[in-house]
Design a protein around this motif. Structure first.
Motif, PDB file in Angstrom:
ATOM      1  N   GLN A 137       1.432   9.896  -4.608  1.00 25.13           N
ATOM      2  CA  GLN A 137       1.159  10.772  -3.613  1.00 25.13           C
ATOM      3  C   GLN A 137       2.061  11.290  -1.855  1.00 25.13           C
ATOM      4  O   GLN A 137       1.036  12.116  -1.527  1.00 25.13           O
ATOM      5  N   PHE A 138       2.971  11.382  -2.240  1.00 26.06           N
ATOM      6  CA  PHE A 138       3.463  11.886  -1.461  1.00 26.06           C
ATOM      7  C   PHE A 138       4.232  13.395  -1.336  1.00 26.06           C
ATOM      8  O   PHE A 138       5.119  13.475  -0.791  1.00 26.06           O
ATOM      9  N   ASN A 175       0.655  -0.763   0.288  1.00 23.84           N
ATOM     10  CA  ASN A 175      -0.093   0.029   0.297  1.00 23.84           C
ATOM     11  C   ASN A 175       1.136   1.374  -0.091  1.00 23.84           C
ATOM     12  O   ASN A 175       0.255   2.880  -0.215  1.00 23.84           O
ATOM     13  N   ILE A 176       1.732   0.830   0.736  1.00 18.37           N
ATOM     14  CA  ILE A 176       2.376   2.654   1.294  1.00 18.37           C
ATOM     15  C   ILE A 176       3.629   2.779  -0.280  1.00 18.37           C
ATOM     16  O   ILE A 176       3.189   4.133  -0.980  1.00 18.37           O
ATOM     17  N   PHE A 210       6.048  12.997   4.647  1.00 21.51           N
ATOM     18  CA  PHE A 210       5.305  11.590   4.916  1.00 21.51           C
ATOM     19  C   PHE A 210       5.180  11.112   6.445  1.00 21.51           C
ATOM     20  O   PHE A 210       5.883  11.880   7.541  1.00 21.51           O
ATOM     21  N   PRO A 211       3.957  10.516   7.060  1.00 19.30           N
ATOM     22  CA  PRO A 211       3.710  10.099   7.817  1.00 19.30           C
ATOM     23  C   PRO A 211       4.818   9.508   8.785  1.00 19.30           C
ATOM     24  O   PRO A 211       5.354   9.221   8.446  1.00 19.30           O
ATOM     25  N   THR A 212       4.599  10.054  10.227  1.00 21.94           N
ATOM     26  CA  THR A 212       4.879   9.210  10.961  1.00 21.94           C
ATOM     27  C   THR A 212       4.948   8.017  11.119  1.00 21.94           C
ATOM     28  O   THR A 212       4.013   7.756  10.610  1.00 21.94           O
ATOM     29  N   GLU A 213       5.716   7.121  12.018  1.00 23.76           N
ATOM     30  CA  GLU A 213       4.980   5.483  11.651  1.00 23.76           C
ATOM     31  C   GLU A 213       3.560   5.286  12.687  1.00 23.76           C
ATOM     32  O   GLU A 213       2.903   4.478  12.916  1.00 23.76           O
ATOM     33  N   ALA A 214       4.478   6.312  13.995  1.00 27.80           N
ATOM     34  CA  ALA A 214       2.476   6.221  14.527  1.00 27.80           C
ATOM     35  C   ALA A 214       1.054   6.306  13.746  1.00 27.80           C
ATOM     36  O   ALA A 214      -0.002   5.810  14.046  1.00 27.80           O
ATOM     37  N   GLU A 215       1.869   7.584  13.332  1.00 31.14           N
ATOM     38  CA  GLU A 215       0.270   7.870  12.147  1.00 31.14           C
ATOM     39  C   GLU A 215       0.371   6.722  11.033  1.00 31.14           C
ATOM     40  O   GLU A 215      -1.242   6.581  10.896  1.00 31.14           O
TER      41      GLU A 215
END
Length: 245
Positions: free
Chosen positions: A36-37, A27-28, A42-47
């Motif tokens: 898309q980025f 997916n990523i 880019f999101p954090t691992e938590a996000e």
């Protein structure tokens, strides 16, 4: 995951973890390759864990794998960032698959077949010199599958790929052999594209010339026959270039 949980309830925990990791990786990775980025942080691992409903350990492993593929870079105090296309590992089959799936790129198909024409004719020539009986049997089997596919008795795409991979294996060159997965991945798009243009599957007679030259231990003839096959593909691609990107 809720709709399909009953399908994997008996699966070992370690296997389930791998499936989640590879699902997130896919997916990523696809999101990165499709841009898309490009204009987003880019999101954090938590996000990422929250967005995809997975654990931090699954997210961390997926990010680590994408970093190894050259798509991401993680540095202290800088966070995780998307790398430019020039840093991506194009010999990684996931990366190549995502690139080919994102959009039919005439340029990418041309570049891939330019790589093929530099490798496969020499692989065929080597096979004519060093192939053993088992190698010749695999090449024969690939050609027989192509012949069966012409009568609807096999898959034309898989048969064509099996033939080309058998020749790479028959070269006995470990570098050529390791290209088999790259060739298989990219051929899936390349063959579909050229077959749509020609309105038919691969020319079995031309492939038979490669097999015959290898069986006759004639490296020059094998090289020429393979170059003719890929040259035909390059010609089709060049004819369609104006209608590309």
């Amino acid at each position: 995951m809720t709709g399909s949980s009953h399908l994997i309830i008996d699966e070992p925990a370690a296997q389930l973890g791998r499936n989640l990791t590879y699902g997130l990786l896919d997916n990523i990775g696809r999101a990165i390759v499709t841009g898309q980025f490009e204009k987003a942080v880019f999101p954090t691992e938590a996000e990422l864990a929250k967005q995809h409903g997975v654990s931090r350990s699954v997210t961390r492993e997926a990010v680590k794998m994408l970093t190894a593929k050259g798509l991401l870079s993680a540095r202290p105090r800088q966070g995780t960032t998307v790398q430019p296309t020039s840093s991506w590992n194009l010999f990684d089959t996931d990366v190549l698959r995502w690139m080919l799936e994102r959009k039919l790129s005439i340029d990418l198909l041309r570049q891939f077949n330019e790589l093929r024409v530099a490798v496969e004719p020499e692989g065929a020539a080597l096979a004519a010199t060093v192939a053993g009986e088992d190698d010749l049997a695999r090449i024969d089997a690939g050609l027989e599958r192509m012949q069966a596919a012409e009568h609807g008795l096999d898959d034309p795409l898989e048969a064509d790929i099996a033939f080309h991979v058998a020749i790479l294996r028959a070269s006995k060159n470990p570098f050529y052999i390791q290209l088999r997965d790259v060739v298989s991945t990219a051929l899936r798009t390349s063959i579909r594209f050229t077959n749509r243009i020609k309105g038919r599957s691969a020319d079995v007679a031309e492939h038979a010339k490669v097999r015959d030259a290898i069986a006759a231990r004639d490296p020059d003839a094998a090289r020429i026959a393979m170059r003719r096959i890929i040259g035909d593909v390059l010609g089709l691609i060049e004819d369609r270039q104006p209608a590309g990107e």
